[in-house]
Design a protein around this motif. Structure first.
Motif, short mmCIF file in Angstrom:
data_model
loop_
_atom_site.label_atom_id
_atom_site.label_comp_id
_atom_site.label_asym_id
_atom_site.label_seq_id
_atom_site.Cartn_x
_atom_site.Cartn_y
_atom_site.Cartn_z
N LEU A 3 1.87 6.14 -7.23
CA LEU A 3 0.70 6.36 -8.09
C LEU A 3 0.63 7.78 -8.64
O LEU A 3 0.36 7.95 -9.85
CB LEU A 3 -0.58 6.02 -7.32
N ALA A 14 2.84 9.87 3.14
CA ALA A 14 1.97 8.81 3.63
C ALA A 14 2.49 7.44 3.19
O ALA A 14 2.52 6.48 3.98
CB ALA A 14 0.55 9.03 3.12
N GLY A 15 2.90 7.33 1.94
CA GLY A 15 3.42 6.06 1.44
C GLY A 15 4.70 5.65 2.13
O GLY A 15 4.90 4.48 2.47
N ALA A 71 0.83 -1.21 0.00
CA ALA A 71 0.00 0.00 0.00
C ALA A 71 0.87 1.26 0.00
O ALA A 71 0.55 2.26 -0.66
CB ALA A 71 -0.92 -0.01 1.22
N GLY A 72 1.99 1.20 0.73
CA GLY A 72 2.89 2.34 0.77
C GLY A 72 3.53 2.63 -0.58
O GLY A 72 3.60 3.79 -1.01
N TRP A 82 2.18 15.10 0.30
CA TRP A 82 1.48 14.23 1.24
C TRP A 82 1.38 12.78 0.75
O TRP A 82 1.53 11.86 1.57
CB TRP A 82 0.10 14.80 1.55
N PRO A 83 1.16 12.51 -0.53
CA PRO A 83 1.13 11.09 -0.96
C PRO A 83 2.45 10.38 -0.69
O PRO A 83 2.46 9.24 -0.23
CB PRO A 83 0.84 11.18 -2.46
N GLU A 84 3.58 11.07 -0.99
CA GLU A 84 4.88 10.45 -0.74
C GLU A 84 5.11 10.22 0.75
O GLU A 84 5.58 9.15 1.17
CB GLU A 84 6.01 11.33 -1.30
N VAL A 106 2.36 1.78 -3.54
CA VAL A 106 1.32 2.28 -4.44
C VAL A 106 1.01 3.75 -4.15
O VAL A 106 0.91 4.58 -5.05
CB VAL A 106 0.04 1.42 -4.32
N THR A 107 0.89 4.08 -2.87
CA THR A 107 0.59 5.46 -2.48
C THR A 107 1.70 6.42 -2.92
O THR A 107 1.44 7.53 -3.37
CB THR A 107 0.40 5.55 -0.95
N MET A 108 2.94 5.98 -2.78
CA MET A 108 4.08 6.82 -3.16
C MET A 108 4.17 7.03 -4.67
O MET A 108 4.45 8.13 -5.15
CB MET A 108 5.39 6.18 -2.69
#
Length: 324
Positions: free
Chosen positions: A166, A300-301, A159-160, A296-298, A162-164
């Motif tokens: 995507l 959070a990932g 999940a991390g 924030w996406p990076e 993918v979050t980073m």
């Protein structure tokens, strides 16, 4: 590829000739051992930044091959000085060749090509998903059972990543896509090499084997460089020699030797719990020295990936034979 990965694979089978742990190994690590672990993690975190610096002057294949061969030669000299036993038998040599082709040839190839496209801190985090990939491959190839904690760690790590990645993949930037693909290829190569190492645990001296597989994996990289890249004119300048010495010796040979000496008196699983420090140091270097900007996406990932790596380290504390 890191010495931590290699040592974990070669010490998967307990060796009765090793030094027994002190009482501190089962609980808190001694301060000296803790300081050594932190130093090793910092040295490994320097690899992607040093690669990024060196690629401004030298092509990636020559750079990768030279790092592997120099680091391998240094470890072989040390192993010879310490009178470590040489590998015996064609099966052992074939296994070392396979490890060199996956962990070093593919691992270094992906690492050095990726550094042309992605920032070093970001690359360090993606590359350090290797323990998660290795857990999947170990379950598939070696038949190892994944417990609830390992499965949770894999979900968090996936999940991390993918979050980073995507947002960058969705942007359609070819450089971002290529960079992420190369880093993942490097992580898969190292993870595959680790699985091969686990299958020959206890059959070869780790210091000698690490040096040999670096040389065996570095030779195909050098052949590829000779065939596809122009002869480097700046490889042996004082500036590049300093970068090569830092990367091959301080970033590869020295941390492996420190890690190996540490594991003679410390718990492997306990020490591996600190593996999350490598991407943390890598990110700090990337932000501080290379001006990386993380949204924030990076962030959070990255958080999910770090928790996943930490969970994998914790899960090994309860694994049979996890202590030396």
């Amino acid at each position: 590829m890191t010495g931590r990965d290699v040592t974990e694979a070669w010490t998967a089978t307990p060796d009765p000739t090793r030094v027994r742990h002190s009482g501190a190994a089962a609980g808190e690590l001694p301060r000296r051992a803790l300081a050594k672990i932190i130093l090793v993690m910092l040295l490994w975190a320097l690899c992607f930044p040093l690669i990024t610096v060196g690629l401004s002057s030298v092509t990636p294949l020559y750079f990768a091959a030279t790092r592997a061969l120099l680091a391998g030669a240094a470890l072989l000299l040390l192993a010879t000085a310490l009178r470590r036993p040489h590998p015996a038998g064609p099966a052992t040599w074939a296994a070392l060749l396979a490890i060199g082709l996956t962990a070093t040839s593919l691992g270094f190839l992906g690492m050095f090509l990726a550094s042309q496209f992605v920032a070093p801190g970001f690359a360090t985090v993606i590359a350090n998903t290797q323990p998660l990939i290795a857990a999947v491959l170990a379950a598939w190839i070696l038949g190892e059972t994944l417990g609830r904690r390992e499965k949770a760690a894999l979900v968090l790590g996936f999940a991390g990543v993918v979050t980073m990645t995507l947002p960058r993949l969705a942007g359609g930037n070819v450089a971002d896509v290529a960079g992420i693909a190369y880093v993942l290829a490097a992580a898969i190569g190292v993870a595959t090499g680790n699985i091969l190492m686990k299958r020959m645990a206890g059959r070869v001296d780790p210091l000698m084997a690490m040096g040999l597989q670096l040389v065996l994996g570095g030779l195909p990289l050098m052949l590829a460089a000779l065939g596809f890249e122009p002869a480097p004119r700046t490889l042996w300048t004082p500036e590049m020699m300093a970068v090569l010495a830092a990367l091959a010796l301080a970033g590869t040979a020295l941390p492996f030797y420190l890690w190996f000496s540490l594991l003679r008196s410390s718990s492997l699983s306990r020490a591996n719990t600190f593996s999350f420090l490598t991407p943390v140091f890598g990110l700090a270097i990337g932000v501080g020295l290379f001006g990386e900007r993380l949204g924030w996406p990076e962030l959070a990932g990255i958080g999910l990936v770090l928790v996943g790596i930490w969970q994998i380290g914790r899960s090994q504390d309860h694994a049979p034979g996890s202590r030396l």
